[in-house]
Design a protein around this motif. Structure first.
Motif, PDB file in Angstrom:
ATOM      1  N   THR A  65       0.846  -1.194   0.000  1.00 47.32           N
ATOM      2  CA  THR A  65       0.000   0.000   0.000  1.00 47.32           C
ATOM      3  C   THR A  65       0.881   1.244   0.000  1.00 47.32           C
ATOM      4  O   THR A  65       2.108   1.163   0.113  1.00 47.32           O
ATOM      5  N   SER A  66       0.267   2.407  -0.086  1.00 49.82           N
ATOM      6  CA  SER A  66       1.025   3.634  -0.329  1.00 49.82           C
ATOM      7  C   SER A  66       1.637   4.247   0.921  1.00 49.82           C
ATOM      8  O   SER A  66       2.622   4.975   0.833  1.00 49.82           O
ATOM      9  N   PHE A  67       1.040   4.012   2.102  1.00 53.96           N
ATOM     10  CA  PHE A  67       1.472   4.609   3.362  1.00 53.96           C
ATOM     11  C   PHE A  67       1.422   6.137   3.326  1.00 53.96           C
ATOM     12  O   PHE A  67       2.132   6.809   4.060  1.00 53.96           O
ATOM     13  N   LEU A  68       0.569   6.688   2.479  1.00 55.56           N
ATOM     14  CA  LEU A  68       0.367   8.131   2.455  1.00 55.56           C
ATOM     15  C   LEU A  68      -0.666   8.513   3.508  1.00 55.56           C
ATOM     16  O   LEU A  68      -1.693   7.844   3.660  1.00 55.56           O
ATOM     17  N   THR A  69      -0.416   9.589   4.238  1.00 55.60           N
ATOM     18  CA  THR A  69      -1.350  10.060   5.269  1.00 55.60           C
ATOM     19  C   THR A  69      -1.569  11.558   5.087  1.00 55.60           C
ATOM     20  O   THR A  69      -0.990  12.378   5.808  1.00 55.60           O
ATOM     21  N   PRO A  70      -2.386  11.938   4.116  1.00 53.41           N
ATOM     22  CA  PRO A  70      -2.607  13.369   3.877  1.00 53.41           C
ATOM     23  C   PRO A  70      -3.362  14.003   5.036  1.00 53.41           C
ATOM     24  O   PRO A  70      -4.162  13.358   5.714  1.00 53.41           O
ATOM     25  N   SER A  71      -3.098  15.269   5.265  1.00 50.51           N
ATOM     26  CA  SER A  71      -3.806  15.989   6.323  1.00 50.51           C
ATOM     27  C   SER A  71      -5.250  16.218   5.906  1.00 50.51           C
ATOM     28  O   SER A  71      -5.550  16.372   4.718  1.00 50.51           O
ATOM     29  N   PRO A  72      -6.183  16.205   6.863  1.00 50.21           N
ATOM     30  CA  PRO A  72      -7.601  16.409   6.524  1.00 50.21           C
ATOM     31  C   PRO A  72      -7.822  17.769   5.875  1.00 50.21           C
ATOM     32  O   PRO A  72      -7.254  18.776   6.291  1.00 50.21           O
ATOM     33  N   THR A  73      -8.643  17.784   4.837  1.00 51.63           N
ATOM     34  CA  THR A  73      -8.988  19.031   4.152  1.00 51.63           C
ATOM     35  C   THR A  73     -10.496  19.122   4.037  1.00 51.63           C
ATOM     36  O   THR A  73     -11.174  18.099   3.874  1.00 51.63           O
ATOM     37  N   PRO A  74     -11.054  20.317   4.127  1.00 52.49           N
ATOM     38  CA  PRO A  74     -12.512  20.452   3.988  1.00 52.49           C
ATOM     39  C   PRO A  74     -12.956  20.113   2.572  1.00 52.49           C
ATOM     40  O   PRO A  74     -12.195  20.255   1.611  1.00 52.49           O
ATOM     41  N   GLY A  75     -14.195  19.657   2.463  1.00 54.32           N
ATOM     42  CA  GLY A  75     -14.735  19.327   1.151  1.00 54.32           C
ATOM     43  C   GLY A  75     -14.349  17.930   0.716  1.00 54.32           C
ATOM     44  O   GLY A  75     -14.162  17.022   1.530  1.00 54.32           O
ATOM     45  N   THR A  76     -14.186  17.741  -0.578  1.00 59.20           N
ATOM     46  CA  THR A  76     -13.885  16.428  -1.136  1.00 59.20           C
ATOM     47  C   THR A  76     -12.481  15.992  -0.744  1.00 59.20           C
ATOM     48  O   THR A  76     -11.529  16.761  -0.885  1.00 59.20           O
ATOM     49  N   PRO A  77     -12.303  14.763  -0.221  1.00 58.45           N
ATOM     50  CA  PRO A  77     -10.958  14.308   0.142  1.00 58.45           C
ATOM     51  C   PRO A  77     -10.069  14.211  -1.088  1.00 58.45           C
ATOM     52  O   PRO A  77     -10.550  13.998  -2.202  1.00 58.45           O
ATOM     53  N   PRO A  78      -8.766  14.384  -0.910  1.00 57.72           N
ATOM     54  CA  PRO A  78      -7.864  14.361  -2.073  1.00 57.72           C
ATOM     55  C   PRO A  78      -7.810  12.980  -2.709  1.00 57.72           C
ATOM     56  O   PRO A  78      -7.977  11.959  -2.042  1.00 57.72           O
ATOM     57  N   LYS A  79      -7.584  12.959  -4.013  1.00 60.18           N
ATOM     58  CA  LYS A  79      -7.428  11.709  -4.748  1.00 60.18           C
ATOM     59  C   LYS A  79      -6.018  11.183  -4.523  1.00 60.18           C
ATOM     60  O   LYS A  79      -5.030  11.826  -4.877  1.00 60.18           O
ATOM     61  N   LEU A  80      -5.921  10.005  -3.904  1.00 58.07           N
ATOM     62  CA  LEU A  80      -4.617   9.438  -3.582  1.00 58.07           C
ATOM     63  C   LEU A  80      -4.156   8.513  -4.700  1.00 58.07           C
ATOM     64  O   LEU A  80      -4.973   7.820  -5.324  1.00 58.07           O
ATOM     65  N   PRO A  81      -2.861   8.473  -4.958  1.00 58.29           N
ATOM     66  CA  PRO A  81      -2.358   7.580  -6.011  1.00 58.29           C
ATOM     67  C   PRO A  81      -2.474   6.122  -5.590  1.00 58.29           C
ATOM     68  O   PRO A  81      -2.340   5.785  -4.409  1.00 58.29           O
ATOM     69  N   GLY A  82      -2.716   5.262  -6.546  1.00 64.10           N
ATOM     70  CA  GLY A  82      -2.819   3.845  -6.262  1.00 64.10           C
ATOM     71  C   GLY A  82      -1.475   3.157  -6.313  1.00 64.10           C
ATOM     72  O   GLY A  82      -0.445   3.753  -6.656  1.00 64.10           O
ATOM     73  N   THR A  83      -1.479   1.889  -5.939  1.00 60.26           N
ATOM     74  CA  THR A  83      -0.296   1.045  -6.058  1.00 60.26           C
ATOM     75  C   THR A  83      -0.640  -0.121  -6.973  1.00 60.26           C
ATOM     76  O   THR A  83      -1.794  -0.302  -7.374  1.00 60.26           O
ATOM     77  N   SER A  84       0.345  -0.920  -7.273  1.00 59.10           N
ATOM     78  CA  SER A  84       0.122  -2.043  -8.176  1.00 59.10           C
ATOM     79  C   SER A  84      -0.900  -3.018  -7.612  1.00 59.10           C
ATOM     80  O   SER A  84      -1.706  -3.588  -8.347  1.00 59.10           O
ATOM     81  N   TYR A  85      -0.891  -3.218  -6.294  1.00 58.03           N
ATOM     82  CA  TYR A  85      -1.810  -4.175  -5.678  1.00 58.03           C
ATOM     83  C   TYR A  85      -3.131  -3.534  -5.264  1.00 58.03           C
ATOM     84  O   TYR A  85      -4.144  -4.226  -5.150  1.00 58.03           O
ATOM     85  N   PHE A  86      -3.118  -2.233  -5.025  1.00 56.89           N
ATOM     86  CA  PHE A  86      -4.340  -1.522  -4.637  1.00 56.89           C
ATOM     87  C   PHE A  86      -4.436  -0.250  -5.477  1.00 56.89           C
ATOM     88  O   PHE A  86      -4.105   0.849  -5.024  1.00 56.89           O
ATOM     89  N   PRO A  87      -4.865  -0.400  -6.726  1.00 61.04           N
ATOM     90  CA  PRO A  87      -4.814   0.724  -7.668  1.00 61.04           C
ATOM     91  C   PRO A  87      -5.849   1.812  -7.412  1.00 61.04           C
ATOM     92  O   PRO A  87      -5.729   2.900  -7.952  1.00 61.04           O
ATOM     93  N   GLY A  88      -6.869   1.516  -6.596  1.00 68.31           N
ATOM     94  CA  GLY A  88      -7.919   2.507  -6.379  1.00 68.31           C
ATOM     95  C   GLY A  88      -7.410   3.760  -5.699  1.00 68.31           C
ATOM     96  O   GLY A  88      -7.489   4.864  -6.240  1.00 68.31           O
ATOM     97  N   ASN A  89      -6.868   3.594  -4.483  1.00 64.75           N
ATOM     98  CA  ASN A  89      -6.327   4.746  -3.746  1.00 64.75           C
ATOM     99  C   ASN A  89      -5.091   4.384  -2.932  1.00 64.75           C
ATOM    100  O   ASN A  89      -4.640   5.166  -2.097  1.00 64.75           O
ATOM    101  N   GLY A  90      -4.543   3.201  -3.174  1.00 63.76           N
ATOM    102  CA  GLY A  90      -3.337   2.801  -2.471  1.00 63.76           C
ATOM    103  C   GLY A  90      -3.575   2.265  -1.076  1.00 63.76           C
ATOM    104  O   GLY A  90      -2.613   1.995  -0.350  1.00 63.76           O
ATOM    105  N   TYR A  91      -4.847   2.092  -0.680  1.00 64.59           N
ATOM    106  CA  TYR A  91      -5.175   1.607   0.658  1.00 64.59           C
ATOM    107  C   TYR A  91      -5.723   0.184   0.587  1.00 64.59           C
ATOM    108  O   TYR A  91      -6.342  -0.223  -0.400  1.00 64.59           O
TER     109      TYR A  91
END
Length: 579
Positions: A65-91
């Motif tokens: 998985t990506s191990f990305l931990t973006p800070s919370p933002t108001p509104g729509t959550p940011p689009k996270l990059p995927g990985t080879s095994y979890f291409p949706g959002n890397g989680y």
């Protein structure tokens, strides 16, 4: 000279062909590949069910998985990059079929599961070994032990893969991994109810499915697989005292909110709908399913402003244990008697599907192979009084009605019922309406039929002649229905889970007069007529809901005017098409 010319002609054409082939170029295929994952990976027999909602995983020391931990933002959550095994959002996803390429020569993979987020989390990191055993496909349940007691971090349960013995049936079982909830939630409505203990699988009316799926405890963990005819069901899970266990909904946010003391869908912090969420879906022939009982995360109201907090509660979820093939073979059919006589029997190609149906009665569903079929209705003496031959298509649900025609003679009317739970939302023109559809798994759909003589035009309404259609419904649904002519285009009207009490009334209308004159000789139906078994709610001491979800046909049958008798006078009947 002519001989010489003819000798060179074949050589000339041969040279032209060679030059043509030399100049020919392969055309490039510019078709776009929009798949999120293009790697061709084969799945193992191991599956991870992530009930603890971990978002990161490491396999054999390598992060998947990506191990990305973006800070919370108001509104729509940011689009996270995927990985080879979890291409949706890397989680890590909730259900993960572990790929075969992760296993070593001993068919074992070492997995580390954890949650990494911007804010602190309750769960601890866990480690486990997963085995790829072709003879024993296994599910690995990651339990939310930070919010429950009575289960370890990882529970292994073997999964069935053998097909049902009858090809038009599916297999289903219960897996009970419930436990005591730590720090039960509470609000001004009350404290979270205790849903630990043995559970039983029931149909939508509360009747038990099979003794083998009754009283399954968390110590027993799993029942046997049982076989059930394919079809559309709303399975419910009942506690030993009859209380209903909720499922976690997804199509509406309201279905993720529960009333703590009753586990029902609330209207507001102090008022409940008395409805417990349980999905309606079609269980396919050849399918294999597990009803999983385990704590899952819900929301509950904390004030009058509809603000929520989260809590865990024991609930159920339907898991697909295999990928069932598309149903290109079987259809389902039932019979209904709208003819003014009792003891009517129905046959399809000589096979009885219903016997001795009384006036207004309906039979159970039967499964048949698609194709041309002959349907017959016979009276009490066995005399065939109506027949029809019709092509019946796969994956369809039919009701065959015995009803009068315009001359008063008996005839058969075959009506297809839409049990998909999908609605058309309209909007701008599109190629295939892919994005103009709403898909529901908890819905209140009704369609209407006029099968009553002496009533050439009928309009169904709510209280005091109010239109029964609303929102995205077809405004012509239930309006000016003629004898024996169903509405085919968008015939269903939809109600809400939070519907206020209502009545269904019949008006005698005309093409240019709607709703017309109230038919006060036809009994009004109240909303609780759409509750199949009131004891399902009253026995455990719960309130009655306004109505129950399902797919219904409401039909006016019988006779009005000259020739009508008390036994055959016009009345409304209800058929519920899901079980």
């Amino acid at each position: 000279m002519n001989k010489l010319k003819y000798k060179f002609l074949p050589l000339f054409f041969l040279m032209v062909m060679i030059l043509g082939q030399a100049c020919k170029k392969d055309k490039l295929n510019f078709e776009a590949d929009n798949r999120v994952l293009t790697d061709n990976r084969v799945n193992s027999t191991a599956r991870v069910i992530n009930l603890a909602l971990y978002n990161q995983v490491i396999a054999n020391g390598d992060s998947l998985t990506s191990f990305l931990t973006p800070s919370p933002t108001p509104g729509t959550p940011p689009k996270l990059p995927g990985t080879s095994y979890f291409p949706g959002n890397g989680y890590l996803t909730k259900i993960w079929n572990v790929p075969q390429d992760l296993f070593n020569a001993q068919e074992i993979v070492k997995l580390d599961f954890m949650t990494r987020s911007y804010q602190a989390t309750l769960g601890n990191d866990i480690k486990t070994e997963v085995k790829n055993d072709y003879n024993n496909p296994t599910d690995y349940f990651l339990m939310p032990t930070f919010g429950m007691e009575g289960q370890p971090d990882v529970v292994q349960i073997k999964r069935g893969v053998a097909a049902p013995s009858k090809p038009d049936h599916f297999k289903i079982r219960i897996v009970n991994l419930s436990g005591k909830i730590k720090n039960p939630a509470f609000n001004s409505s009350g404290t979270l109810e205790d849903l630990t203990g043995s559970v039983s699988l029931a149909y939508s009316d509360g009747s038990f499915v099979n003794p083998k799926t009754n009283n399954i405890s968390s110590a027993t963990q799993t029942s046997e697989y049982i076989e059930v005819p394919y079809g559309t069901y709303q399975f419910k899970v009942l506690m030993q005292d009859g209380r209903q266990m909720p499922a976690l909904g997804s199509e509406l946010n309201q279905y993720t909110i529960l009333d703590p003391p009753t586990s029902t869908i609330p209207k507001d912090i102090m008022n409940s709908t008395a409805l417990t969420y349980a999905p309606i879906q079609t269980y396919q022939p050849g399918g294999i399913y597990t009803i999983l009982i385990a704590p899952q995360r819900f929301n509950y109201l904390i004030n009058e402003n509809a603000e929520t907090a989260d809590t865990y509660q024991n609930s159920f979820q339907v898991l697909n244990d295999n990928t069932a093939a598309v149903n290109n073979t079987y259809f389902r059919i039932q019979a209904a008697n709208a003819w003014g006589t009792d003891a009517v029997s129905f046959k399809v190609d000589g096979k009885t599907i219903a016997s001795d149906l009384s006036f207004g009665g309906s039979g159970a569903y039967s499964n048949f192979i698609q194709g041309s079929h002959t349907i017959e209705a016979a009276d009490a003496s066995g005399k065939v009084i109506a027949s029809a031959t019709q092509v019946l298509r796969p994956a369809q649900n039919y009701t065959v009605w015995l009803s009068p025609d315009a001359a008063g003679a008996p005839k058969l009317l075959v009506v297809a019922n839409d049990l998909s739970g999908a609605t058309y939302s309209g909007g701008p023109a599109q190629e295939d309406a892919t994005y103009a559809r709403n898909q529901y798994r908890y819905f209140f759909f009704k369609r209407f039929l006029n099968l009553s003589t002496g009533n050439p035009y009928i309009t169904f309404t709510l209280n005091n002649g109010q239109s029964i259609a609303g929102g995205e419904d077809n405004p012509n649904a239930g309006v000016n229905l003629q004898l024996g002519i169903p509405l085919f285009e968008h015939p269903y009207v939809s109600s809400s889970y939070s519907q206020s009490p209502y009545e269904v009334m019949v008006y005698r209308s005309k093409p240019n007069v709607v709703p017309g004159v109230w038919a006060n000789d036809i009994e009004v139906l109240k909303n609780d007529a759409f509750i199949a078994n009131k004891d399902l709610y009253l026995r455990p001491g719960r309130a009655l809901p306004v109505h129950e979800p399902g797919i219904y046909t409401l039909s006016l049958i019988g006779q009005s005017g000259t020739g009508s008798t008390p036994a055959t006078k016009a009345k409304m009947i209800i058929i519920k098409h899901n079980k």
